[in-house]
Write a protein that holds these residues in place. Structure first.
Motif, PDB file in Angstrom:
ATOM      1  N   MET A 251       0.819  -1.142   0.000  1.00  0.00           N
ATOM      2  CA  MET A 251       0.000   0.000   0.000  1.00  0.00           C
ATOM      3  C   MET A 251       0.888   1.239   0.000  1.00  0.00           C
ATOM      4  SD  MET A 251      -3.167   0.448   2.358  1.00  0.00           S
ATOM      5  CE  MET A 251      -3.880  -0.789   3.076  1.00  0.00           C
ATOM      6  N   SER A 252       0.383   2.216  -0.646  1.00  0.00           N
ATOM      7  CA  SER A 252       1.195   3.422  -0.759  1.00  0.00           C
ATOM      8  C   SER A 252       0.963   4.312   0.442  1.00  0.00           C
ATOM      9  CB  SER A 252       0.855   4.156  -2.050  1.00  0.00           C
ATOM     10  OG  SER A 252      -0.407   4.756  -1.929  1.00  0.00           O
ATOM     11  N   THR A 253       1.867   5.223   0.639  1.00  0.00           N
ATOM     12  CA  THR A 253       1.804   6.143   1.778  1.00  0.00           C
ATOM     13  C   THR A 253       0.585   7.043   1.632  1.00  0.00           C
ATOM     14  OG1 THR A 253       4.208   6.144   1.773  1.00  0.00           O
ATOM     15  CG2 THR A 253       3.155   7.850   3.014  1.00  0.00           C
ATOM     16  N   GLY A 254       0.268   7.448   0.432  1.00  0.00           N
ATOM     17  CA  GLY A 254      -0.884   8.323   0.197  1.00  0.00           C
ATOM     18  C   GLY A 254      -2.179   7.636   0.599  1.00  0.00           C
ATOM     19  N   THR A 255      -2.261   6.328   0.325  1.00  0.00           N
ATOM     20  CA  THR A 255      -3.459   5.574   0.674  1.00  0.00           C
ATOM     21  C   THR A 255      -3.581   5.469   2.187  1.00  0.00           C
ATOM     22  OG1 THR A 255      -3.123   4.275  -1.321  1.00  0.00           O
ATOM     23  CG2 THR A 255      -4.643   3.400   0.280  1.00  0.00           C
ATOM     24  N   ILE A 256      -2.458   5.219   2.840  1.00  0.00           N
ATOM     25  CA  ILE A 256      -2.471   5.098   4.310  1.00  0.00           C
ATOM     26  C   ILE A 256      -2.901   6.436   4.914  1.00  0.00           C
ATOM     27  CG2 ILE A 256      -1.040   4.742   6.342  1.00  0.00           C
ATOM     28  CD1 ILE A 256       0.510   2.678   4.737  1.00  0.00           C
ATOM     29  N   ILE A 257      -2.357   7.532   4.373  1.00  0.00           N
ATOM     30  CA  ILE A 257      -2.704   8.864   4.899  1.00  0.00           C
ATOM     31  C   ILE A 257      -4.189   9.121   4.633  1.00  0.00           C
ATOM     32  CG2 ILE A 257      -2.328  11.321   4.574  1.00  0.00           C
ATOM     33  CD1 ILE A 257       0.610  10.694   4.135  1.00  0.00           C
ATOM     34  N   ALA A 258      -4.677   8.758   3.454  1.00  0.00           N
ATOM     35  CA  ALA A 258      -6.079   8.968   3.124  1.00  0.00           C
ATOM     36  C   ALA A 258      -6.975   8.154   4.063  1.00  0.00           C
ATOM     37  CB  ALA A 258      -6.340   8.592   1.668  1.00  0.00           C
ATOM     38  N   ILE A 259      -6.592   6.909   4.353  1.00  0.00           N
ATOM     39  CA  ILE A 259      -7.370   6.064   5.278  1.00  0.00           C
ATOM     40  C   ILE A 259      -7.326   6.676   6.674  1.00  0.00           C
ATOM     41  CG2 ILE A 259      -7.456   3.813   6.402  1.00  0.00           C
ATOM     42  CD1 ILE A 259      -6.517   2.594   3.759  1.00  0.00           C
ATOM     43  N   ALA A 260      -6.134   7.146   7.088  1.00  0.00           N
ATOM     44  CA  ALA A 260      -6.000   7.741   8.418  1.00  0.00           C
ATOM     45  C   ALA A 260      -6.844   9.011   8.501  1.00  0.00           C
ATOM     46  CB  ALA A 260      -4.542   8.035   8.728  1.00  0.00           C
ATOM     47  N   VAL A 261      -6.774   9.869   7.467  1.00  0.00           N
ATOM     48  CA  VAL A 261      -7.558  11.102   7.461  1.00  0.00           C
ATOM     49  C   VAL A 261      -9.044  10.752   7.445  1.00  0.00           C
ATOM     50  CG1 VAL A 261      -8.149  13.132   6.053  1.00  0.00           C
ATOM     51  CG2 VAL A 261      -5.770  12.543   6.427  1.00  0.00           C
ATOM     52  N   GLY A 262      -9.420   9.746   6.631  1.00  0.00           N
ATOM     53  CA  GLY A 262     -10.823   9.303   6.567  1.00  0.00           C
ATOM     54  C   GLY A 262     -11.289   8.804   7.928  1.00  0.00           C
ATOM     55  N   ALA A 263     -10.414   8.041   8.612  1.00  0.00           N
ATOM     56  CA  ALA A 263     -10.770   7.508   9.936  1.00  0.00           C
ATOM     57  C   ALA A 263     -10.950   8.657  10.930  1.00  0.00           C
ATOM     58  CB  ALA A 263      -9.713   6.540  10.418  1.00  0.00           C
ATOM     59  N   VAL A 264     -10.051   9.668  10.856  1.00  0.00           N
ATOM     60  CA  VAL A 264     -10.152  10.821  11.762  1.00  0.00           C
ATOM     61  C   VAL A 264     -11.442  11.581  11.476  1.00  0.00           C
ATOM     62  CG1 VAL A 264      -9.110  13.049  12.343  1.00  0.00           C
ATOM     63  CG2 VAL A 264      -7.688  11.019  12.161  1.00  0.00           C
ATOM     64  N   VAL A 265     -11.747  11.757  10.173  1.00  0.00           N
ATOM     65  CA  VAL A 265     -12.972  12.469   9.799  1.00  0.00           C
ATOM     66  C   VAL A 265     -14.187  11.704  10.301  1.00  0.00           C
ATOM     67  CG1 VAL A 265     -14.401  13.171   7.824  1.00  0.00           C
ATOM     68  CG2 VAL A 265     -11.957  13.676   7.837  1.00  0.00           C
ATOM     69  N   VAL A 266     -14.192  10.382  10.118  1.00  0.00           N
ATOM     70  CA  VAL A 266     -15.308   9.557  10.599  1.00  0.00           C
ATOM     71  C   VAL A 266     -15.419   9.672  12.116  1.00  0.00           C
ATOM     72  CG1 VAL A 266     -16.126   7.174  10.865  1.00  0.00           C
ATOM     73  CG2 VAL A 266     -15.293   7.973   8.643  1.00  0.00           C
ATOM     74  N   LEU A 267     -14.306   9.604  12.830  1.00  0.00           N
ATOM     75  CA  LEU A 267     -14.332   9.745  14.300  1.00  0.00           C
ATOM     76  C   LEU A 267     -14.858  11.117  14.705  1.00  0.00           C
ATOM     77  CD1 LEU A 267     -10.995   7.994  15.412  1.00  0.00           C
ATOM     78  CD2 LEU A 267     -13.329   7.234  15.819  1.00  0.00           C
ATOM     79  N   LEU A 268     -14.409  12.183  13.970  1.00  0.00           N
ATOM     80  CA  LEU A 268     -14.896  13.525  14.276  1.00  0.00           C
ATOM     81  C   LEU A 268     -16.404  13.626  14.022  1.00  0.00           C
ATOM     82  CD1 LEU A 268     -12.028  15.805  12.886  1.00  0.00           C
ATOM     83  CD2 LEU A 268     -12.654  15.439  15.276  1.00  0.00           C
ATOM     84  N   LEU A 269     -16.865  13.015  12.910  1.00  0.00           N
ATOM     85  CA  LEU A 269     -18.305  13.019  12.615  1.00  0.00           C
ATOM     86  C   LEU A 269     -19.089  12.273  13.693  1.00  0.00           C
ATOM     87  CD1 LEU A 269     -18.456  12.501   8.741  1.00  0.00           C
ATOM     88  CD2 LEU A 269     -19.275  14.462  10.047  1.00  0.00           C
ATOM     89  N   VAL A 270     -18.562  11.118  14.084  1.00  0.00           N
ATOM     90  CA  VAL A 270     -19.230  10.338  15.141  1.00  0.00           C
ATOM     91  C   VAL A 270     -19.266  11.148  16.431  1.00  0.00           C
ATOM     92  CG1 VAL A 270     -19.015   8.284  16.605  1.00  0.00           C
ATOM     93  CG2 VAL A 270     -18.737   8.090  14.131  1.00  0.00           C
ATOM     94  N   ALA A 271     -18.160  11.795  16.786  1.00  0.00           N
ATOM     95  CA  ALA A 271     -18.108  12.609  17.997  1.00  0.00           C
ATOM     96  C   ALA A 271     -19.083  13.776  17.899  1.00  0.00           C
ATOM     97  CB  ALA A 271     -16.688  13.115  18.230  1.00  0.00           C
ATOM     98  N   PHE A 272     -19.137  14.420  16.709  1.00  0.00           N
ATOM     99  CA  PHE A 272     -20.028  15.550  16.509  1.00  0.00           C
ATOM    100  C   PHE A 272     -21.492  15.110  16.615  1.00  0.00           C
ATOM    101  CE2 PHE A 272     -22.563  18.238  13.671  1.00  0.00           C
ATOM    102  CZ  PHE A 272     -22.365  19.465  14.276  1.00  0.00           C
ATOM    103  N   VAL A 273     -21.829  14.003  15.967  1.00  0.00           N
ATOM    104  CA  VAL A 273     -23.202  13.480  16.004  1.00  0.00           C
ATOM    105  C   VAL A 273     -23.564  13.068  17.435  1.00  0.00           C
ATOM    106  CG1 VAL A 273     -24.689  11.588  15.224  1.00  0.00           C
ATOM    107  CG2 VAL A 273     -23.249  12.809  13.587  1.00  0.00           C
ATOM    108  N   THR A 274     -22.642  12.407  18.098  1.00  0.00           N
ATOM    109  CA  THR A 274     -22.886  11.982  19.490  1.00  0.00           C
ATOM    110  C   THR A 274     -23.093  13.199  20.380  1.00  0.00           C
ATOM    111  OG1 THR A 274     -21.496  10.039  19.137  1.00  0.00           O
ATOM    112  CG2 THR A 274     -21.949  10.638  21.407  1.00  0.00           C
ATOM    113  N   ARG A 275     -22.258  14.201  20.193  1.00  0.00           N
ATOM    114  CA  ARG A 275     -22.358  15.413  21.005  1.00  0.00           C
ATOM    115  C   ARG A 275     -23.672  16.143  20.720  1.00  0.00           C
ATOM    116  NH1 ARG A 275     -17.695  18.191  23.451  1.00  0.00           N
ATOM    117  NH2 ARG A 275     -18.493  20.193  24.085  1.00  0.00           N
ATOM    118  N   ALA A 276     -24.082  16.221  19.462  1.00  0.00           N
ATOM    119  CA  ALA A 276     -25.342  16.867  19.100  1.00  0.00           C
ATOM    120  C   ALA A 276     -26.524  16.105  19.699  1.00  0.00           C
ATOM    121  CB  ALA A 276     -25.463  16.965  17.580  1.00  0.00           C
TER     122      ALA A 276
END
Length: 133
Positions: free
Chosen positions: A1-26
């Motif tokens: 796997m390329s570094t860009g893919t890993i970064i994209a997955i990591a950023v996607g995971a962070v975004v998903v976690l932030l969305l989950v946190a935001f939805v949970t908080r709301a």
């Protein structure tokens, strides 16, 4: 796997976690707001019931005071009736004593009056007629 893919997955995971946190908080804020509204309604109902209870208590106190006044008045009237009855009985006894005294005096007068009949019947009838009036 390329570094860009890993970064994209990591950023996607962070975004998903932030969305989950935001939805949970709301959702938590909505739940808290709903609870605040319900608590406000319950407080309003409690205030209303407190006012009703105070009103009922005041009415009960008023009725109790009226009952106590009525009882005191009844006791006063009963005391006056007992006093009146005692006075009437005392006067009846006094009247009886006076009647006996009058009879004794009539008997003494009859005993010393040479013109009076020996029978006290006439005098007794006269006394009874005066008492009947």
């Amino acid at each position: 796997m390329s570094t860009g893919t890993i970064i994209a997955i990591a950023v996607g995971a962070v975004v998903v976690l932030l969305l989950v946190a935001f939805v949970t908080r709301a959702a938590s804020r909505r739940r808290d707001e709903s609870r605040r509204e319900r608590a406000g309604e319950l407080r309003q109902q409690a205030r209303s019931r407190s006012i009703q209870a105070e009103s009922a208590r005041a009415s009960a106190d008023e009725q109790a005071a009226a009952a106590e006044r009525a009882q005191a008045e009844a006791e006063e009237r009963a005391a006056q009736a007992r006093q009146g009855r005692a006075n009437a009985e005392r006067r009846a006894v006094e009247a009886e004593h006076l009647t006996e005294s009058a009879r004794d005096q009539h008997a003494k007068a009859r005993a010393i009056d040479p013109d009076a009949s020996d029978s006290g019947q006439d005098e007794a009838l006269a006394i009874n007629e005066r008492n009947a009036r």
